[in-house]
Design a protein around this motif. Structure first.
Motif, PDB file in Angstrom:
ATOM      1  N   LEU A  32       0.828  -1.203   0.000  1.00  0.00           N
ATOM      2  CA  LEU A  32       0.000   0.000   0.000  1.00  0.00           C
ATOM      3  C   LEU A  32       0.866   1.259   0.000  1.00  0.00           C
ATOM      4  O   LEU A  32       0.559   2.242  -0.686  1.00  0.00           O
ATOM      5  CB  LEU A  32      -0.934  -0.003   1.209  1.00  0.00           C
ATOM      6  CG  LEU A  32      -2.029  -1.076   1.200  1.00  0.00           C
ATOM      7  CD1 LEU A  32      -2.758  -1.111   2.541  1.00  0.00           C
ATOM      8  CD2 LEU A  32      -3.029  -0.839   0.065  1.00  0.00           C
ATOM      9  N   THR A  33       1.959   1.235   0.747  1.00  0.00           N
ATOM     10  CA  THR A  33       2.869   2.373   0.782  1.00  0.00           C
ATOM     11  C   THR A  33       3.490   2.619  -0.587  1.00  0.00           C
ATOM     12  O   THR A  33       3.740   3.770  -0.978  1.00  0.00           O
ATOM     13  CB  THR A  33       3.978   2.146   1.825  1.00  0.00           C
ATOM     14  OG1 THR A  33       3.384   1.938   3.112  1.00  0.00           O
ATOM     15  CG2 THR A  33       4.926   3.329   1.903  1.00  0.00           C
ATOM     16  N   ALA A  34       3.701   1.539  -1.339  1.00  0.00           N
ATOM     17  CA  ALA A  34       4.286   1.668  -2.674  1.00  0.00           C
ATOM     18  C   ALA A  34       3.315   2.285  -3.676  1.00  0.00           C
ATOM     19  O   ALA A  34       3.727   2.726  -4.752  1.00  0.00           O
ATOM     20  CB  ALA A  34       4.736   0.296  -3.173  1.00  0.00           C
ATOM     21  N   GLY A  35       2.023   2.294  -3.342  1.00  0.00           N
ATOM     22  CA  GLY A  35       1.035   2.857  -4.255  1.00  0.00           C
ATOM     23  C   GLY A  35       0.082   1.851  -4.850  1.00  0.00           C
ATOM     24  O   GLY A  35      -0.745   2.197  -5.702  1.00  0.00           O
ATOM     25  N   ARG A  36       0.171   0.588  -4.423  1.00  0.00           N
ATOM     26  CA  ARG A  36      -0.787  -0.416  -4.886  1.00  0.00           C
ATOM     27  C   ARG A  36      -2.104  -0.254  -4.134  1.00  0.00           C
ATOM     28  O   ARG A  36      -2.132   0.254  -3.009  1.00  0.00           O
ATOM     29  CB  ARG A  36      -0.206  -1.822  -4.684  1.00  0.00           C
ATOM     30  CG  ARG A  36       0.979  -2.102  -5.601  1.00  0.00           C
ATOM     31  CD  ARG A  36       1.820  -3.275  -5.148  1.00  0.00           C
ATOM     32  NE  ARG A  36       1.083  -4.531  -5.177  1.00  0.00           N
ATOM     33  CZ  ARG A  36       1.604  -5.699  -4.779  1.00  0.00           C
ATOM     34  NH1 ARG A  36       2.859  -5.738  -4.292  1.00  0.00           N
ATOM     35  NH2 ARG A  36       0.902  -6.809  -4.832  1.00  0.00           N
ATOM     36  N   HIS A  37      -3.193  -0.679  -4.760  1.00  0.00           N
ATOM     37  CA  HIS A  37      -4.526  -0.501  -4.205  1.00  0.00           C
ATOM     38  C   HIS A  37      -5.182  -1.866  -3.983  1.00  0.00           C
ATOM     39  O   HIS A  37      -5.005  -2.796  -4.779  1.00  0.00           O
ATOM     40  CB  HIS A  37      -5.404   0.317  -5.151  1.00  0.00           C
ATOM     41  CG  HIS A  37      -4.768   1.581  -5.634  1.00  0.00           C
ATOM     42  ND1 HIS A  37      -4.637   2.704  -4.840  1.00  0.00           N
ATOM     43  CD2 HIS A  37      -4.201   1.895  -6.829  1.00  0.00           C
ATOM     44  CE1 HIS A  37      -4.031   3.653  -5.524  1.00  0.00           C
ATOM     45  NE2 HIS A  37      -3.756   3.194  -6.729  1.00  0.00           N
ATOM     46  N   ASP A  38      -5.958  -1.968  -2.902  1.00  0.00           N
ATOM     47  CA  ASP A  38      -6.748  -3.172  -2.643  1.00  0.00           C
ATOM     48  C   ASP A  38      -7.951  -3.147  -3.583  1.00  0.00           C
ATOM     49  O   ASP A  38      -8.835  -2.301  -3.452  1.00  0.00           O
ATOM     50  CB  ASP A  38      -7.199  -3.201  -1.182  1.00  0.00           C
ATOM     51  CG  ASP A  38      -7.883  -4.506  -0.794  1.00  0.00           C
ATOM     52  OD1 ASP A  38      -8.592  -5.094  -1.652  1.00  0.00           O
ATOM     53  OD2 ASP A  38      -7.724  -4.936   0.358  1.00  0.00           O
ATOM     54  N   VAL A  39      -7.987  -4.073  -4.536  1.00  0.00           N
ATOM     55  CA  VAL A  39      -9.061  -4.087  -5.532  1.00  0.00           C
ATOM     56  C   VAL A  39     -10.052  -5.218  -5.299  1.00  0.00           C
ATOM     57  O   VAL A  39     -10.920  -5.469  -6.132  1.00  0.00           O
ATOM     58  CB  VAL A  39      -8.484  -4.162  -6.960  1.00  0.00           C
ATOM     59  CG1 VAL A  39      -7.655  -2.929  -7.259  1.00  0.00           C
ATOM     60  CG2 VAL A  39      -7.630  -5.420  -7.155  1.00  0.00           C
ATOM     61  N   GLY A  40      -9.948  -5.888  -4.164  1.00  0.00           N
ATOM     62  CA  GLY A  40     -10.875  -6.964  -3.835  1.00  0.00           C
ATOM     63  C   GLY A  40     -10.132  -8.208  -3.405  1.00  0.00           C
ATOM     64  O   GLY A  40      -8.901  -8.283  -3.494  1.00  0.00           O
ATOM     65  N   GLY A  41     -10.875  -9.161  -2.908  1.00  0.00           N
ATOM     66  CA  GLY A  41     -10.241 -10.401  -2.471  1.00  0.00           C
ATOM     67  C   GLY A  41     -11.237 -11.313  -1.794  1.00  0.00           C
ATOM     68  O   GLY A  41     -12.454 -11.123  -1.886  1.00  0.00           O
TER      69      GLY A  41
END
Length: 230
Positions: free
Chosen positions: A212-221
């Motif tokens: 998340l800190t790198a800029g990735r987003h939680d898109v589901g799971g």
């Protein structure tokens, strides 16, 4: 649509998978979903029903793996610690060291064995053959592996590189390198028009925070709905 699955192909860990779903489950749905799963697959004594949700949590469920991704163009390295870099790897010559790195994490955090495991040697060699395996280096010394794969089944239908491996050796953890590994790997991949995506277990807070800190987003799971055991 329900199907019976086995966690990591372990016949002692059956679960029921609910897919596809027209919407994310809500607390009021859980009792009926559990009853239906047991009606059709109770003979296998499944441990839980696995549900897909855009939400990270639903009351009555247990978090499972989440997909975290972003366009490669958005994952730009910045403030990278001096000496930290990636270099292409043509073979998996440090596999034993990578395996020991996992063992070190498992020893320090016993729950980690349920959250992540090293990829098979053949799988990492496949990434190397495709030009998608990289040595993580610190001042030119080997410090871990970063690898990706083009695997549509794990990409949510997106044109994506899927993270196959991100592991640091013990002596290189605790130096705030983690958040930079996603951006360095994303920018090392050959097609910058793709999405960068991978799964992280919700309980693996270190890896999740780094992504998340790198800029990735939680898109589901996935979420787990525990089922009564016979």
């Amino acid at each position: 649509m329900f199907s019976i699955r086995f966690e990591n192909m372990n016949l002692a860990k059956p679960f029921v998978d609910a897919t596809p779903m027209s919407r994310s489950p809500e607390p009021r749905d859980l009792q009926a979903l559990a009853a239906a799963a047991l009606e059709y697959y109770g003979v296998h004594n499944p441990l839980y029903l696995r549900l897909w949700s855009a939400d990270a949590g639903v009351d009555g469920t247990v978090p499972d793996r989440r997909f975290l991704g972003a366009p490669i163009s958005e994952l730009q390295p910045h403030d990278v610690p001096p000496g930290l870099a990636l270099r292409p790897a043509k073979s998996v010559e440090h596999y034993d060291e990578a395996r020991r790195a996992y063992e070190d994490v498992d020893t320090a955090h016993p729950h980690h064995t349920e959250e992540a495991a090293i990829q098979d040697l053949d799988d990492l060699q496949e990434s190397a053959d495709d030009g998608l395996l990289f040595d993580i280096t610190v001042n030119d010394d080997w410090a871990g592996y970063a690898a990706a794969i083009i695997k549509p089944d794990d990409a949510l239908g997106l044109p994506a590189y899927v993270v196959r491996e991100l592991i640091l050796a013990k002596k290189y953890r605790g130096h705030s390198y983690g958040p930079h590994l996603s951006t360095l790997l994303a920018q090392a991949l050959p097609d910058p028009t793709r999405i960068f995506i991978g799964t992280i277990h919700s309980a693996n807070q270190g890896a999740r925070t780094a992504a998340l800190t790198a800029g990735r987003h939680d898109v589901g799971g996935w979420l787990q709905l525990p089922l009564p055991q016979a």
